[in-house]
Write a protein that holds these residues in place. Structure first.
Motif, PDB file in Angstrom:
ATOM      1  N   GLY A   1      12.622   9.964 -27.119  1.00  0.00           N
ATOM      2  CA  GLY A   1      12.458  11.535 -26.846  1.00  0.00           C
ATOM      3  C   GLY A   1      11.509  12.006 -25.997  1.00  0.00           C
ATOM      4  N   GLN A   2      11.214  13.215 -26.014  1.00  0.00           N
ATOM      5  CA  GLN A   2      10.151  13.770 -24.992  1.00  0.00           C
ATOM      6  C   GLN A   2       9.402  14.749 -25.928  1.00  0.00           C
ATOM      7  OE1 GLN A   2      12.000  15.779 -21.700  1.00  0.00           O
ATOM      8  NE2 GLN A   2      12.313  13.843 -20.529  1.00  0.00           N
ATOM      9  N   VAL A   3       8.037  14.627 -25.825  1.00  0.00           N
ATOM     10  CA  VAL A   3       7.116  15.664 -26.435  1.00  0.00           C
ATOM     11  C   VAL A   3       6.204  16.384 -25.301  1.00  0.00           C
ATOM     12  CG1 VAL A   3       7.409  14.770 -28.723  1.00  0.00           C
ATOM     13  CG2 VAL A   3       5.517  14.062 -27.136  1.00  0.00           C
ATOM     14  N   SER A   4       5.363  16.968 -25.630  1.00  0.00           N
ATOM     15  CA  SER A   4       4.733  18.033 -24.732  1.00  0.00           C
ATOM     16  C   SER A   4       3.230  17.347 -24.943  1.00  0.00           C
ATOM     17  CB  SER A   4       4.706  19.387 -24.729  1.00  0.00           C
ATOM     18  OG  SER A   4       4.258  19.861 -25.899  1.00  0.00           O
ATOM     19  N   GLY A   5       2.793  16.500 -25.495  1.00  0.00           N
ATOM     20  CA  GLY A   5       1.411  16.122 -25.465  1.00  0.00           C
ATOM     21  C   GLY A   5       1.360  14.721 -26.152  1.00  0.00           C
ATOM     22  N   THR A   6       0.278  13.946 -25.551  1.00  0.00           N
ATOM     23  CA  THR A   6       0.012  12.561 -26.169  1.00  0.00           C
ATOM     24  C   THR A   6      -0.326  12.680 -27.646  1.00  0.00           C
ATOM     25  OG1 THR A   6      -2.342  12.746 -25.416  1.00  0.00           O
ATOM     26  CG2 THR A   6      -0.754  11.578 -23.854  1.00  0.00           C
ATOM     27  N   GLY A   7      -0.988  13.677 -28.256  1.00  0.00           N
ATOM     28  CA  GLY A   7      -1.456  13.793 -29.614  1.00  0.00           C
ATOM     29  C   GLY A   7      -0.167  13.765 -30.311  1.00  0.00           C
ATOM     30  N   GLN A   8       0.876  14.742 -30.038  1.00  0.00           N
ATOM     31  CA  GLN A   8       2.289  14.756 -30.729  1.00  0.00           C
ATOM     32  C   GLN A   8       2.768  13.092 -30.900  1.00  0.00           C
ATOM     33  OE1 GLN A   8       3.299  16.613 -32.676  1.00  0.00           O
ATOM     34  NE2 GLN A   8       5.300  16.869 -32.739  1.00  0.00           N
ATOM     35  N   ARG A   9       2.751  12.513 -29.682  1.00  0.00           N
ATOM     36  CA  ARG A   9       3.450  11.383 -29.555  1.00  0.00           C
ATOM     37  C   ARG A   9       2.797  10.403 -30.650  1.00  0.00           C
ATOM     38  NH1 ARG A   9       2.822   6.423 -26.650  1.00  0.00           N
ATOM     39  NH2 ARG A   9       4.597   5.477 -26.060  1.00  0.00           N
ATOM     40  N   GLU A  10       1.282  10.354 -30.625  1.00  0.00           N
ATOM     41  CA  GLU A  10       0.628   9.752 -31.643  1.00  0.00           C
ATOM     42  C   GLU A  10       1.047   9.814 -33.157  1.00  0.00           C
ATOM     43  OE1 GLU A  10      -0.801   6.790 -30.589  1.00  0.00           O
ATOM     44  OE2 GLU A  10      -0.133   7.586 -28.739  1.00  0.00           O
ATOM     45  N   ARG A  11       1.082  11.279 -33.348  1.00  0.00           N
ATOM     46  CA  ARG A  11       1.569  11.756 -34.900  1.00  0.00           C
ATOM     47  C   ARG A  11       2.852  11.274 -35.214  1.00  0.00           C
ATOM     48  NH1 ARG A  11      -1.631  16.034 -32.699  1.00  0.00           N
ATOM     49  NH2 ARG A  11       0.227  17.256 -32.179  1.00  0.00           N
ATOM     50  N   LEU A  12       3.602  11.526 -34.290  1.00  0.00           N
ATOM     51  CA  LEU A  12       5.104  10.768 -34.434  1.00  0.00           C
ATOM     52  C   LEU A  12       5.156   9.279 -34.766  1.00  0.00           C
ATOM     53  CD1 LEU A  12       6.922  13.071 -31.712  1.00  0.00           C
ATOM     54  CD2 LEU A  12       7.263  13.088 -34.060  1.00  0.00           C
ATOM     55  N   ALA A  13       4.325   8.876 -34.162  1.00  0.00           N
ATOM     56  CA  ALA A  13       4.401   7.203 -34.303  1.00  0.00           C
ATOM     57  C   ALA A  13       3.766   6.972 -35.881  1.00  0.00           C
ATOM     58  CB  ALA A  13       3.312   6.482 -33.413  1.00  0.00           C
ATOM     59  N   GLN A  14       2.710   7.738 -36.064  1.00  0.00           N
ATOM     60  CA  GLN A  14       1.906   7.531 -37.431  1.00  0.00           C
ATOM     61  C   GLN A  14       2.673   8.067 -38.429  1.00  0.00           C
ATOM     62  OE1 GLN A  14      -1.155   6.632 -38.115  1.00  0.00           O
ATOM     63  NE2 GLN A  14      -0.668   6.617 -40.144  1.00  0.00           N
ATOM     64  N   VAL A  15       3.603   9.229 -38.464  1.00  0.00           N
ATOM     65  CA  VAL A  15       4.630   9.458 -39.483  1.00  0.00           C
ATOM     66  C   VAL A  15       5.831   8.487 -39.626  1.00  0.00           C
ATOM     67  CG1 VAL A  15       5.992  11.299 -40.293  1.00  0.00           C
ATOM     68  CG2 VAL A  15       4.017  12.020 -39.384  1.00  0.00           C
ATOM     69  N   ALA A  16       6.307   7.992 -38.497  1.00  0.00           N
ATOM     70  CA  ALA A  16       7.274   7.049 -38.317  1.00  0.00           C
ATOM     71  C   ALA A  16       6.859   5.815 -39.152  1.00  0.00           C
ATOM     72  CB  ALA A  16       7.924   6.756 -37.041  1.00  0.00           C
ATOM     73  N   HIS A  17       5.886   5.340 -38.908  1.00  0.00           N
ATOM     74  CA  HIS A  17       5.106   3.956 -39.537  1.00  0.00           C
ATOM     75  C   HIS A  17       5.107   4.233 -41.060  1.00  0.00           C
ATOM     76  CE1 HIS A  17       3.154   0.535 -40.333  1.00  0.00           C
ATOM     77  NE2 HIS A  17       1.941   0.868 -40.971  1.00  0.00           N
ATOM     78  N   GLU A  18       4.674   5.501 -41.533  1.00  0.00           N
ATOM     79  CA  GLU A  18       4.496   5.759 -43.030  1.00  0.00           C
ATOM     80  C   GLU A  18       5.834   5.738 -43.786  1.00  0.00           C
ATOM     81  OE1 GLU A  18       1.998   9.515 -43.184  1.00  0.00           O
ATOM     82  OE2 GLU A  18       0.209   8.401 -42.116  1.00  0.00           O
ATOM     83  N   ALA A  19       6.967   6.323 -42.843  1.00  0.00           N
ATOM     84  CA  ALA A  19       8.105   6.337 -43.533  1.00  0.00           C
ATOM     85  C   ALA A  19       8.518   4.928 -43.794  1.00  0.00           C
ATOM     86  CB  ALA A  19       8.926   7.276 -42.794  1.00  0.00           C
ATOM     87  N   ALA A  20       8.338   4.131 -42.819  1.00  0.00           N
ATOM     88  CA  ALA A  20       9.103   2.801 -42.691  1.00  0.00           C
ATOM     89  C   ALA A  20       7.950   1.677 -42.262  1.00  0.00           C
ATOM     90  CB  ALA A  20      10.157   2.542 -41.700  1.00  0.00           C
ATOM     91  N   PRO A  21       7.079   1.521 -43.212  1.00  0.00           N
ATOM     92  CA  PRO A  21       5.885   0.453 -42.653  1.00  0.00           C
ATOM     93  C   PRO A  21       6.450  -1.010 -42.682  1.00  0.00           C
ATOM     94  CG  PRO A  21       5.712   1.189 -45.094  1.00  0.00           C
ATOM     95  CD  PRO A  21       6.959   2.162 -44.370  1.00  0.00           C
ATOM     96  N   GLU A  22       7.575  -1.178 -43.084  1.00  0.00           N
ATOM     97  CA  GLU A  22       8.134  -2.580 -43.061  1.00  0.00           C
ATOM     98  C   GLU A  22       8.762  -2.940 -41.838  1.00  0.00           C
ATOM     99  OE1 GLU A  22      11.532  -0.340 -44.277  1.00  0.00           O
ATOM    100  OE2 GLU A  22       9.268  -0.108 -44.545  1.00  0.00           O
ATOM    101  N   LEU A  23       8.807  -1.975 -40.731  1.00  0.00           N
ATOM    102  CA  LEU A  23       9.351  -2.308 -39.617  1.00  0.00           C
ATOM    103  C   LEU A  23       8.421  -2.147 -38.443  1.00  0.00           C
ATOM    104  CD1 LEU A  23      12.482   0.078 -39.692  1.00  0.00           C
ATOM    105  CD2 LEU A  23      12.426  -2.287 -40.165  1.00  0.00           C
ATOM    106  N   HIS A  24       8.759  -3.134 -37.291  1.00  0.00           N
ATOM    107  CA  HIS A  24       7.845  -3.074 -36.268  1.00  0.00           C
ATOM    108  C   HIS A  24       8.116  -1.837 -35.319  1.00  0.00           C
ATOM    109  CE1 HIS A  24       5.095  -4.742 -32.974  1.00  0.00           C
ATOM    110  NE2 HIS A  24       6.255  -4.635 -32.248  1.00  0.00           N
ATOM    111  N   LEU A  25       7.245  -0.873 -35.003  1.00  0.00           N
ATOM    112  CA  LEU A  25       7.395   0.166 -34.298  1.00  0.00           C
ATOM    113  C   LEU A  25       7.376  -0.013 -32.714  1.00  0.00           C
ATOM    114  CD1 LEU A  25       7.613   3.277 -34.429  1.00  0.00           C
ATOM    115  CD2 LEU A  25       5.160   3.571 -34.824  1.00  0.00           C
ATOM    116  N   HIS A  26       8.126   0.621 -32.026  1.00  0.00           N
ATOM    117  CA  HIS A  26       8.261   0.611 -30.644  1.00  0.00           C
ATOM    118  C   HIS A  26       8.164   2.171 -30.177  1.00  0.00           C
ATOM    119  CE1 HIS A  26       9.144  -3.540 -30.037  1.00  0.00           C
ATOM    120  NE2 HIS A  26       9.776  -3.295 -31.224  1.00  0.00           N
ATOM    121  N   ASN A  27       7.194   2.850 -29.820  1.00  0.00           N
ATOM    122  CA  ASN A  27       6.878   4.201 -29.563  1.00  0.00           C
ATOM    123  C   ASN A  27       7.384   4.493 -27.957  1.00  0.00           C
ATOM    124  OD1 ASN A  27       6.429   6.935 -29.286  1.00  0.00           O
ATOM    125  ND2 ASN A  27       4.443   6.949 -30.143  1.00  0.00           N
TER     126      ASN A  27
END
Length: 82
Positions: free
Chosen positions: A39-65
């Motif tokens: 998807g698209q976001v308007s800042g790198t901070g938001q991009r990093e926060r999304l990755a963090q939240v996704a990782h917390e929701a599914a820590p067993e998966l390998h994340l590709h942001n």
């Protein structure tokens, strides 16, 4: 093992409801043990926060942001409709 669509829905819900992100426009794809955020976001901070939240929701998966950061530009001149 949880079905991929349920994991994707859980991550999507976390991205929408977490106070750090509140993001509805991100696509979540699960392929095996891989989680892709797109998807698209308007800042790198938001991009990093999304990755963090996704990782917390599914820590067993390998994340590709794969979320792209688009710079919010100044609005151009108003279009005139005569």
């Amino acid at each position: 093992m949880e079905a991929p669509q349920y994991v994707a829905a859980r991550v999507q819900q976390a991205l929408a409801e977490d106070g750090r992100t509140h993001e509805l426009g991100i696509r979540v794809d699960i392929r095996g043990d891989q989680l892709f955020l797109r998807g698209q976001v308007s800042g790198t901070g938001q991009r990093e926060r999304l990755a963090q939240v996704a990782h917390e929701a599914a820590p067993e998966l390998h994340l590709h942001n794969e979320i792209r950061v688009v710079e919010a530009s100044e609005p151009g001149e108003d279009e005139r409709l005569d």
